[in-house]
Design an enzyme around this catalytic site. Structure first.
Site, PDB file in Angstrom:
ATOM      1  N   GLU A 185     -10.520  -2.378   4.389  1.00  0.00           N
ATOM      2  CA  GLU A 185      -9.194  -1.831   4.668  1.00  0.00           C
ATOM      3  C   GLU A 185      -9.066  -0.435   4.057  1.00  0.00           C
ATOM      4  OE1 GLU A 185      -6.402  -5.744   4.984  1.00  0.00           O
ATOM      5  OE2 GLU A 185      -6.761  -5.110   2.946  1.00  0.00           O
TER       6      GLU A 185
ATOM      7  N   ASP B 167       0.775  -1.252   0.000  1.00  0.00           N
ATOM      8  CA  ASP B 167       0.000   0.000   0.000  1.00  0.00           C
ATOM      9  C   ASP B 167       0.809   1.307   0.000  1.00  0.00           C
ATOM     10  OD1 ASP B 167      -1.566  -2.099   0.830  1.00  0.00           O
ATOM     11  OD2 ASP B 167      -2.277  -1.131   2.656  1.00  0.00           O
TER      12      ASP B 167
HETATM   13  C1  FRU Z   1      -3.913  -3.537   2.787  1.00  0.00           C
HETATM   14  C2  FRU Z   1      -3.273  -3.975   4.091  1.00  0.00           C
HETATM   15  C3  FRU Z   1      -3.617  -3.005   5.200  1.00  0.00           C
HETATM   16  C4  FRU Z   1      -2.481  -3.186   6.160  1.00  0.00           C
HETATM   17  C5  FRU Z   1      -1.309  -3.443   5.233  1.00  0.00           C
HETATM   18  C6  FRU Z   1      -0.297  -4.415   5.777  1.00  0.00           C
HETATM   19  O1  FRU Z   1      -3.292  -4.041   1.654  1.00  0.00           O
HETATM   20  O2  FRU Z   1      -3.666  -5.283   4.406  1.00  0.00           O
HETATM   21  O3  FRU Z   1      -4.882  -3.203   5.778  1.00  0.00           O
HETATM   22  O4  FRU Z   1      -2.285  -2.071   6.974  1.00  0.00           O
HETATM   23  O5  FRU Z   1      -1.846  -3.939   4.029  1.00  0.00           O
HETATM   24  O6  FRU Z   1       0.844  -4.453   4.964  1.00  0.00           O
END
Ligand code: FRU
Length: 469
Positions: free
Chosen positions: A198, A24
């Site tokens: 998310e 992300d």
């Molecule tokens: C989304 C996610 C978020 C988390 C991160 C962990 O892709 O799962 O919810 O903070 O990636 O790397």
């Protein structure tokens, strides 16, 4: 920016880290001419692991300079996704010098739970100190409690935080970024719940042709996407500083991007126009994509607005292609027709623009020695499909070889942005968008426009441009 490896799938127009795993985008903030891009980063491997915040900056959103890692895991846990703001009025009291203080708000992911913490920088984002009072939002006994996205709400003079909590979003507020008060929650009954929610983002968008703005809540969901796996939905509505109320009905699903590879996108803080960027990947196969030294890249940054058509609000995304990208016209023709039309193209990246009179049935084939990607416009079933089953390397994951569809009620224009391992398809001025990765084993060198019925397809314009940086 010069990367140590120029391997085949290294994108030219898209951000990728020099080495190792990314997911992300995080901490997107604009300050003094610099767009900051932090990202979920595993500096020891090309697979996901204990998360850090990697860091890159750009002046034009196209060329990026990678900076040292900003945040490392610590005794409270790994550093999961989050956001950053410039605290112009020093509400946090964390400013130490002349420079405005930048505050990052992120999830500490510990073995037992997730909670929100902050860190700050007094040197334009170059070095970061974690706040000694962390966490600033402790866990209320929820398994999923992460991805804080914070913005300054003018009307109430408060910081607002959106937080992903499994099957809903919670909103909190603060006057100083340290003390947070729970406000409300949204979502159990709304939208898609094929997976965990998310990376939320609550944004206020201009409605094209109107003097007003409207609130939009962005929510990533994994899995549950319209073509499987990870995807981003959005809700239009109102926010009064305490509560988000949608104007959609419970079962309605609105997708920001129908492709398989656009996830966890959020907007930059501090830009005049809202701009977002996403991770060009899907959790179904993100750990298996066939790159060597690096794994994962970002989408093209896209500016955002809304269209209101008889009360239905639709997100509009426009790719940001800067002046620094030198473009060359490869092909440009107006008002003609084709049953089959072939255009030789240089190695990716390139862009295809197409204007039509109506929704016809034809394919655009991206062809090369090492695989073909097929984009199928289907007037009869009123959809466009991206077929990547013969696009090159597909067997690295059982989930990859797919034919993905997006509904289309009409068709005026399309823009295809093609990089080494991706295509972003913006239809009808960015009202319908699809992002797909693909891994041809040789360069794409030919474009073919081909009618799928035995009759010519009339067009207003076909243009092809190549890019160099
Ligand atoms: C989304 C996610 C978020 C988390 C991160 C962990 O892709 O799962 O919810 O903070 O990636 O790397």
């Amino acid at each position: 920016t010069k990367k140590t490896s120029m391997e085949r799938y290294r994108p030219a127009l898209h951000f990728s880290a020099d080495k190792h795993w990314i997911n992300d985008p995080n901490g997107l903030v604009f300050y003094k001419g610099e767009y900051h891009l932090f990202y979920q980063y595993h500096p020891h491997s090309t697979i996901w692991g204990p998360m850090h915040w990697g860091h890159a900056i750009s002046k034009n959103l196209v060329t990026w300079e990678e900076l040292p890692i900003a945040l490392y895991p610590d005794e409270l846990g790994a550093i999961f996704s989050g956001s950053a703001v410039v605290d112009w009025n020093n509400t946090s009291g964390l400013q130490t010098g002349e420079e405005a203080v930048m505050v990052a708000i992120f999830t500490h992911h510990g073995e037992d739970n997730e909670k929100q913490s902050i860190a700050y920088s007094n040197d334009r984002g170059r070095t970061w100190v974690k706040y000694e009072g962390n966490p600033v939002v402790s866990n209320p006994d929820l398994k999923d409690f992460r991805d804080p996205k914070v913005f300054w709400h003018e009307e109430t003079s408060k910081w607002i935080m959106s937080l992903a909590c499994g099957d809903h979003i919670r909103f909190y507020r603060s006057h100083n970024l340290k003390d947070w008060e729970y406000l409300s929650s949204f979502g159990e009954k709304y939208g898609n719940h094929g997976g965990v929610w998310e990376c939320p983002d609550l944004i206020n968008l201009e409605v094209e042709g109107e003097q007003l703005k409207k609130w939009v809540l962005i929510v990533s969901v994994n899995p549950g996407g319209p073509n499987d796996g990870s995807a981003i939905q959005y809700f239009t509505g109102d926010f009064d500083g305490r509560m988000f109320v949608t104007d959609q009905c419970e079962s309605e699903e609105k997708w920001a991007d129908w492709g398989r590879d656009f996830y966890a996108a959020v907007t930059w803080s501090g830009t005049e126009q809202p701009i977002w960027i996403g991770w060009m990947n899907n959790w179904q196969y993100a750990n298996q994509t066939p790159t060597a030294e690096f794994r994962g890249s970002m989408s093209i940054p896209r500016s955002l607005s809304l269209e209101n058509k008889e009360g239905v609000h639709t997100l509009i995304q426009t790719p940001i292609l800067s002046d620094e990208m030198r473009s060359n016209t490869i092909f440009d023709r107006q008002n003609g027709s084709f049953e089959s039309l072939t255009v030789k193209v240089p190695e990716q990246p390139f862009m295809v623009e197409l204007k039509l009179n109506n929704l016809s049935s034809f394919d655009i084939l991206l062809k090369g020695e090492g695989g073909n990607l097929r984009v199928e416009f289907d007037g009869a079933s009123q959809e466009v499909r991206v077929d990547r089953t013969k696009s090159g390397l597909v067997e690295f994951s059982e989930h990859f070889a797919s034919v993905d569809a997006m509904p289309l009620k009409s068709f005026q224009d399309a823009l295809l942005l093609v990089d080494k391992a991706s295509v972003e398809l913006f239809v009808n001025g960015g009202r319908s968008v699809m992002t797909e990765s693909f891994y041809p084993t040789g360069s794409i060198n030919t474009l073919e426009f081909k009618s799928s019925l035995n009759e010519p397809v009339e067009y207003k314009q076909i243009g092809v441009q190549s890019f160099s940086l």
